[in-house]
Design a protein around this motif. Structure first.
Motif, PDB file in Angstrom:
ATOM      1  N   LYS A  92      47.132  65.635  80.422  1.00 42.19           N
ATOM      2  CA  LYS A  92      46.977  65.296  79.008  1.00 42.19           C
ATOM      3  C   LYS A  92      48.074  65.905  78.157  1.00 42.19           C
ATOM      4  O   LYS A  92      48.102  65.707  76.949  1.00 42.19           O
ATOM      5  CB  LYS A  92      45.600  65.739  78.509  1.00 42.19           C
ATOM      6  CG  LYS A  92      44.476  64.973  79.165  1.00 42.19           C
ATOM      7  CD  LYS A  92      43.162  65.229  78.503  1.00 42.19           C
ATOM      8  CE  LYS A  92      42.103  64.323  79.124  1.00 42.19           C
ATOM      9  NZ  LYS A  92      40.860  64.364  78.392  1.00 42.19           N
ATOM     10  N   ILE A  93      48.965  66.670  78.793  1.00 42.98           N
ATOM     11  CA  ILE A  93      50.102  67.268  78.106  1.00 42.98           C
ATOM     12  C   ILE A  93      51.312  67.163  79.038  1.00 42.98           C
ATOM     13  O   ILE A  93      51.172  67.294  80.248  1.00 42.98           O
ATOM     14  CB  ILE A  93      49.799  68.729  77.690  1.00 42.98           C
ATOM     15  CG1 ILE A  93      50.816  69.203  76.680  1.00 42.98           C
ATOM     16  CG2 ILE A  93      49.693  69.646  78.884  1.00 42.98           C
ATOM     17  CD1 ILE A  93      50.387  70.453  75.934  1.00 42.98           C
ATOM     18  N   TRP A  97      52.671  66.751  71.167  1.00 43.97           N
ATOM     19  CA  TRP A  97      51.244  66.865  71.456  1.00 43.97           C
ATOM     20  C   TRP A  97      50.480  67.273  70.207  1.00 43.97           C
ATOM     21  O   TRP A  97      49.407  66.750  69.920  1.00 43.97           O
ATOM     22  CB  TRP A  97      51.030  67.881  72.584  1.00 43.97           C
ATOM     23  CG  TRP A  97      49.624  68.001  73.041  1.00 43.97           C
ATOM     24  CD1 TRP A  97      48.974  67.196  73.933  1.00 43.97           C
ATOM     25  CD2 TRP A  97      48.661  68.990  72.642  1.00 43.97           C
ATOM     26  NE1 TRP A  97      47.690  67.630  74.103  1.00 43.97           N
ATOM     27  CE2 TRP A  97      47.477  68.725  73.331  1.00 43.97           C
ATOM     28  CE3 TRP A  97      48.714  70.079  71.776  1.00 43.97           C
ATOM     29  CZ2 TRP A  97      46.335  69.505  73.169  1.00 43.97           C
ATOM     30  CZ3 TRP A  97      47.578  70.850  71.613  1.00 43.97           C
ATOM     31  CH2 TRP A  97      46.403  70.556  72.317  1.00 43.97           C
ATOM     32  N   ILE A  98      51.040  68.199  69.437  1.00 40.51           N
ATOM     33  CA  ILE A  98      50.409  68.643  68.182  1.00 40.51           C
ATOM     34  C   ILE A  98      50.337  67.485  67.189  1.00 40.51           C
ATOM     35  O   ILE A  98      49.301  67.229  66.580  1.00 40.51           O
ATOM     36  CB  ILE A  98      51.184  69.828  67.570  1.00 40.51           C
ATOM     37  CG1 ILE A  98      51.046  71.068  68.436  1.00 40.51           C
ATOM     38  CG2 ILE A  98      50.709  70.116  66.148  1.00 40.51           C
ATOM     39  CD1 ILE A  98      51.989  72.185  68.070  1.00 40.51           C
ATOM     40  N   GLU A  99      51.436  66.768  67.027  1.00 40.55           N
ATOM     41  CA  GLU A  99      51.494  65.661  66.065  1.00 40.55           C
ATOM     42  C   GLU A  99      50.532  64.538  66.438  1.00 40.55           C
ATOM     43  O   GLU A  99      49.940  63.907  65.570  1.00 40.55           O
ATOM     44  CB  GLU A  99      52.914  65.124  65.968  1.00 40.55           C
ATOM     45  CG  GLU A  99      53.850  66.088  65.255  1.00 40.55           C
ATOM     46  CD  GLU A  99      55.300  65.638  65.279  1.00 40.55           C
ATOM     47  OE1 GLU A  99      55.572  64.483  65.674  1.00 40.55           O
ATOM     48  OE2 GLU A  99      56.156  66.454  64.900  1.00 40.55           O
ATOM     49  N   GLU A 100      50.341  64.285  67.733  1.00 42.16           N
ATOM     50  CA  GLU A 100      49.415  63.247  68.182  1.00 42.16           C
ATOM     51  C   GLU A 100      47.969  63.585  67.817  1.00 42.16           C
ATOM     52  O   GLU A 100      47.146  62.702  67.662  1.00 42.16           O
ATOM     53  CB  GLU A 100      49.520  63.055  69.696  1.00 42.16           C
ATOM     54  CG  GLU A 100      50.808  62.384  70.124  1.00 42.16           C
ATOM     55  CD  GLU A 100      50.976  62.389  71.630  1.00 42.16           C
ATOM     56  OE1 GLU A 100      50.151  62.991  72.350  1.00 42.16           O
ATOM     57  OE2 GLU A 100      51.948  61.774  72.098  1.00 42.16           O
ATOM     58  N   ARG A 101      47.651  64.859  67.684  1.00 42.51           N
ATOM     59  CA  ARG A 101      46.315  65.275  67.371  1.00 42.51           C
ATOM     60  C   ARG A 101      46.068  65.533  65.891  1.00 42.51           C
ATOM     61  O   ARG A 101      44.962  65.854  65.482  1.00 42.51           O
ATOM     62  CB  ARG A 101      45.972  66.541  68.166  1.00 42.51           C
ATOM     63  CG  ARG A 101      45.509  66.163  69.539  1.00 42.51           C
ATOM     64  CD  ARG A 101      46.099  67.020  70.609  1.00 42.51           C
ATOM     65  NE  ARG A 101      45.879  66.412  71.908  1.00 42.51           N
ATOM     66  CZ  ARG A 101      46.670  65.473  72.432  1.00 42.51           C
ATOM     67  NH1 ARG A 101      47.714  65.061  71.809  1.00 42.51           N
ATOM     68  NH2 ARG A 101      46.409  64.954  73.604  1.00 42.51           N
ATOM     69  N   GLU A 102      47.102  65.380  65.110  1.00 44.61           N
ATOM     70  CA  GLU A 102      46.966  65.600  63.674  1.00 44.61           C
ATOM     71  C   GLU A 102      46.111  64.503  63.064  1.00 44.61           C
ATOM     72  O   GLU A 102      46.331  63.312  63.301  1.00 44.61           O
ATOM     73  CB  GLU A 102      48.349  65.603  63.010  1.00 44.61           C
ATOM     74  CG  GLU A 102      48.305  65.895  61.536  1.00 44.61           C
ATOM     75  CD  GLU A 102      49.697  65.936  60.916  1.00 44.61           C
ATOM     76  OE1 GLU A 102      49.764  66.241  59.732  1.00 44.61           O
ATOM     77  OE2 GLU A 102      50.684  65.657  61.605  1.00 44.61           O
ATOM     78  N   ILE A 103      45.134  64.911  62.287  1.00 48.58           N
ATOM     79  CA  ILE A 103      44.243  63.958  61.625  1.00 48.58           C
ATOM     80  C   ILE A 103      44.802  63.700  60.239  1.00 48.58           C
ATOM     81  O   ILE A 103      44.977  64.619  59.443  1.00 48.58           O
ATOM     82  CB  ILE A 103      42.807  64.504  61.558  1.00 48.58           C
ATOM     83  CG1 ILE A 103      42.275  64.731  62.967  1.00 48.58           C
ATOM     84  CG2 ILE A 103      41.922  63.557  60.751  1.00 48.58           C
ATOM     85  CD1 ILE A 103      40.966  65.444  63.016  1.00 48.58           C
ATOM     86  N   LYS A 104      45.069  62.442  59.972  1.00 51.35           N
ATOM     87  CA  LYS A 104      45.655  62.065  58.688  1.00 51.35           C
ATOM     88  C   LYS A 104      44.614  61.367  57.834  1.00 51.35           C
ATOM     89  O   LYS A 104      43.786  60.623  58.321  1.00 51.35           O
ATOM     90  CB  LYS A 104      46.874  61.170  58.918  1.00 51.35           C
ATOM     91  CG  LYS A 104      47.913  61.885  59.729  1.00 51.35           C
ATOM     92  CD  LYS A 104      49.082  61.019  60.040  1.00 51.35           C
ATOM     93  CE  LYS A 104      50.011  61.863  60.881  1.00 51.35           C
ATOM     94  NZ  LYS A 104      51.065  61.296  61.480  1.00 51.35           N
ATOM     95  N   LYS A 105      44.682  61.612  56.552  1.00 52.88           N
ATOM     96  CA  LYS A 105      43.740  60.985  55.618  1.00 52.88           C
ATOM     97  C   LYS A 105      44.193  59.612  55.235  1.00 52.88           C
ATOM     98  O   LYS A 105      45.290  59.261  55.208  1.00 52.88           O
ATOM     99  CB  LYS A 105      43.591  61.846  54.366  1.00 52.88           C
ATOM    100  CG  LYS A 105      42.899  63.126  54.656  1.00 52.88           C
ATOM    101  CD  LYS A 105      42.680  63.888  53.383  1.00 52.88           C
ATOM    102  CE  LYS A 105      41.887  65.148  53.662  1.00 52.88           C
ATOM    103  NZ  LYS A 105      41.546  65.850  52.474  1.00 52.88           N
TER     104      LYS A 105
END
Length: 94
Positions: free
Chosen positions: A65-66, A86-94
Motif C-alpha cells: 500500500k506504499i 502517499w501523504i497527499e493521496e490520503r489528504e481529505i479535501k473539502k
C-alpha cells in the motif's frame, strides 16, 4: 514544511516534553534535518517522517500500500517523493 524538491521534518515541542532525555535529543537532531525528494530512507526514518510507528509502515509495505525500493535481497528503502505522494493521496479535501 515542503519546498519543491526538499522536505523538512518538524517535531512539535509539546510532544517532546514528556519523553526521555535521550529520545528528546534524537528528535531535536532530526528536527532540523533536510530531506531531498530522491533521498532513500530506512524504516525508522521513513516512519518518523510520516509520523507513524515502524510496525505500521512494515504492514503497509507488506500489503504493498506504499511504494518502496528493494536493495539487494533483504534491504528496503522508501523515497521521500513516494512518502509525500502517499501523504497527499490520503489528504481529505473539502
Amino acid at each position: 514544511m515542503h519546498v519543491k524538491g526538499i522536505s523538512t521534518l518538524s517535531i512539535d515541542e509539546k510532544n517532546i516534553q514528556h519523553q526521555s532525555p535521550r529520545l528528546r535529543t534524537y528528535q531535536k537532531v532530526c528536527e532540523t534535518q533536510v530531506f531531498f525528494e530522491n533521498q532513500l530512507l530506512d524504516y525508522k526514518k521513513a516512519a518518523q517522517y510520516l509520523g507513524i510507528c515502524e510496525s505500521y509502515l512494515r504492514r503497509l509495505k507488506s500489503k504493498r500500500k506504499i511504494s518502496f525500493v528493494e536493495i539487494g535481497v533483504r534491504g528496503v528503502r522508501f523515497k521521500v517523493a513516494s512518502l509525500n505522494k502517499w501523504i497527499e493521496e490520503r489528504e481529505i479535501k473539502k
